[in-house]
Write an enzyme that holds these catalytic residues in place. Structure first.
Site, PDB file in Angstrom:
ATOM      1  N   HIS A  81      -7.549  -5.843   0.645  1.00  0.00           N
ATOM      2  CA  HIS A  81      -6.353  -5.006   0.678  1.00  0.00           C
ATOM      3  C   HIS A  81      -5.550  -5.324   1.937  1.00  0.00           C
ATOM      4  CE1 HIS A  81      -4.175  -1.227  -0.114  1.00  0.00           C
ATOM      5  NE2 HIS A  81      -4.271  -0.970   1.176  1.00  0.00           N
ATOM      6  N   SER A 109       0.823  -1.204   0.000  1.00  0.00           N
ATOM      7  CA  SER A 109       0.000   0.000   0.000  1.00  0.00           C
ATOM      8  C   SER A 109       0.864   1.264   0.000  1.00  0.00           C
ATOM      9  CB  SER A 109      -0.971  -0.074   1.170  1.00  0.00           C
ATOM     10  OG  SER A 109      -2.070   0.738   0.894  1.00  0.00           O
ATOM     11  N   LYS A 142       4.077   2.024  -2.565  1.00  0.00           N
ATOM     12  CA  LYS A 142       4.416   3.233  -3.335  1.00  0.00           C
ATOM     13  C   LYS A 142       5.864   3.610  -3.009  1.00  0.00           C
ATOM     14  CE  LYS A 142      -0.190   5.068  -2.005  1.00  0.00           C
ATOM     15  NZ  LYS A 142      -1.191   4.426  -2.780  1.00  0.00           N
ATOM     16  N   TRP A 184     -10.244   0.031  -4.673  1.00  0.00           N
ATOM     17  CA  TRP A 184      -9.675   1.371  -4.442  1.00  0.00           C
ATOM     18  C   TRP A 184      -8.278   1.481  -5.092  1.00  0.00           C
ATOM     19  CZ3 TRP A 184     -11.691   5.795  -3.357  1.00  0.00           C
ATOM     20  CH2 TRP A 184     -10.991   6.807  -2.684  1.00  0.00           C
TER      21      TRP A 184
HETATM   22  C1  GTR Z   1      -5.544   3.999   1.558  1.00  0.00           C
HETATM   23  C2  GTR Z   1      -5.013   4.976   0.596  1.00  0.00           C
HETATM   24  C3  GTR Z   1      -4.102   4.278  -0.343  1.00  0.00           C
HETATM   25  C4  GTR Z   1      -3.127   3.362   0.378  1.00  0.00           C
HETATM   26  C5  GTR Z   1      -3.649   2.782   1.671  1.00  0.00           C
HETATM   27  C6  GTR Z   1      -2.650   2.315   2.728  1.00  0.00           C
HETATM   28  O1  GTR Z   1      -6.555   4.499   2.340  1.00  0.00           O
HETATM   29  O2  GTR Z   1      -6.054   5.649  -0.001  1.00  0.00           O
HETATM   30  O3  GTR Z   1      -3.447   5.145  -1.220  1.00  0.00           O
HETATM   31  O4  GTR Z   1      -1.923   3.930   0.539  1.00  0.00           O
HETATM   32  O5  GTR Z   1      -4.480   3.587   2.321  1.00  0.00           O
HETATM   33  O6  GTR Z   1      -1.494   2.659   2.769  1.00  0.00           O
HETATM   34  O7  GTR Z   1      -3.095   1.551   3.557  1.00  0.00           O
END
Ligand code: GTR
Length: 393
Positions: A371, A229, A233, A320
């Site tokens: 996620h 996540s 990045k 997402w």
């Molecule tokens: C989400 C966010 C994402 C991602 C994620 C995380 O809410 O919108 O870009 O980075 O969190 O790091 O858990």
């Protein structure tokens, strides 16, 4: 009021939505066409011209520029050694990586488990942990699937991790705390391409690599950087800049990670900038709802890993992040690998869940579920590393 934006790459055309609103390959900026319009046709043109140009575009418009690389003040201190950790299977080392700048001192705490059964230097997987210390318990009383360190050790990998908060707390505090406070010039207005928090964490990953290179029990030529996540990045931006990482793994990294911005569903540039205003350079906000005007897209970030190994993982319920946009970017990075005589993901058809693509230099899988970073993901990363690291040694 509209602000002036950079000219898009000459090869990018305005986006006309495809059938499902996604960008067609021809609508993406071409990683192999220079800003001048000239096509890159050799490995040396890629390395000497286009690669630095793309890096600079990401620095300027997306992640921001660091004020310092490796500081002269960088120090490594072994804080503890436990030779019989994990029931004797590993040696645990805790290292303090410290630094100072005009604005104060900082330190990254590195936690490392090195398999005991191998006398030779071992490959290492370094996790960027943004999920808090319960994910990476040094005592192993809590065993989180986010970091199944025992399973890494069992498969012959050193398991390393650090907390992003040691580098820069994940807060929108006008860049006062963490390494921004330590290294940024005082009393001057912040430039629109100054580093955001993701760039700060990536800087931290490189400082950890500075240490890993000095440890003779580790094979510095086989270090993989793993993030989930926001950590994914970070892994991509760190790996793009720091070619010492032989493998870069991005799990469910989504917007401004592995997923294409053009045609993206779920989280867009405007949404991520609104929710996390401190993550990227101020310039990135110019592209809110204007992704087609960006001179880059995320497939070009992925291409910066070439010729090194890259692994992208998505999850079916992670709309997402947008798995299709992540896979599409992996495919679109392929031509750069091909120019260098390697193959990328080897297919443009998105695989079914639990059918990992491991053969090319870009690996990919789609996992059923939400996620998260799961044991299933880690084992595919290691399958990929086993296959390709073995070839290169
Ligand atoms: C989400 C966010 C994402 C991602 C994620 C995380 O809410 O919108 O870009 O980075 O969190 O790091 O858990």
């Amino acid at each position: 009021m509209k602000q002036s934006l950079p000219n898009s790459s000459p090869s990018s055309t305005s986006l006309q939505s495809g059938p499902d609103g996604r960008a067609a390959q021809s609508e993406l900026p071409d990683p192999l066409v220079l800003q001048s319009g000239k096509t890159v046709t050799s490995a040396s043109e890629w390395k000497q011209q286009r690669r630095p140009e793309i890096l600079e575009l990401f620095r300027q418009y997306v992640y921001g520029r660091v004020p310092v690389e490796r500081p002269d003040t960088l120090k490594f201190e072994t804080v503890s050694i436990a030779p019989n950790a994990m029931d004797g299977h590993a040696t645990r080392r805790q290292i303090r990586i410290s630094f100072s700048g005009a604005g104060g001192d900082g330190a990254i705490r590195l936690l490392l488990f090195i398999p005991n059964r191998s006398a030779a230097p071992v490959p290492c997987l370094l996790l960027i942990n943004h999920g808090g210390p319960q994910n990476t318990d040094a005592e192993r009383a809590i065993k989180s699937p986010f970091w199944p360190a025992e399973e890494l050790v069992q498969r012959g990998y050193a398991a390393a991790t650090f907390e992003v908060a040691d580098v820069d707390p994940d807060e929108d505090d006008d860049f006062q705390n963490g390494v921004h406070g330590i290294f940024d010039a005082k009393g001057k207005p912040r430039s629109p391409d100054a580093w955001g928090t993701i760039a700060a964490w990536a800087w931290g990953a490189s400082r950890v690599m500075d240490y890993l290179q000095t440890d003779p029990r580790l094979d510095a030529a086989r270090v993989g950087l793993v993030g989930h996540s926001r950590g994914g990045k970070t892994a991509l931006w760190a790996g793009a800049q720091d070619e010492r990482f032989a493998l870069v793994v991005s799990n469910n990294s989504g917007s401004t990670g592995a997923a294409l911005a053009r045609g993206k569903q779920g989280e867009t540039i405007a949404k991520i900038n609104r929710q996390f205003p401190h993550w990227f350079a101020k310039n990135y906000k110019l592209f809110n709802d204007r992704e087609t005007e960006l001179p880059v897209d995320q497939h070009m970030l992925l291409a910066l890993m070439a010729p090194r190994l890259l692994y992208i993982a998505s999850a079916t319920e992670d709309a997402w992040s947008d798995p299709a946009a992540e896979f599409q970017a992996a495919v679109a990075a392929g031509p750069v690998y091909e120019l260098l005589g390697l193959s990328g993901v080897q297919t443009s058809i998105m695989p079914d869940p639990e059918v990992p693509l491991l053969d090319g230099h870009i690996g990919y899988h789609l996992r059923t579920g939400k996620h998260e970073l799961a044991s299933y993901d880690w084992h595919r990363f290691m399958d990929f590393a086993d296959r390709h690291f073995a070839k290169s040694t």
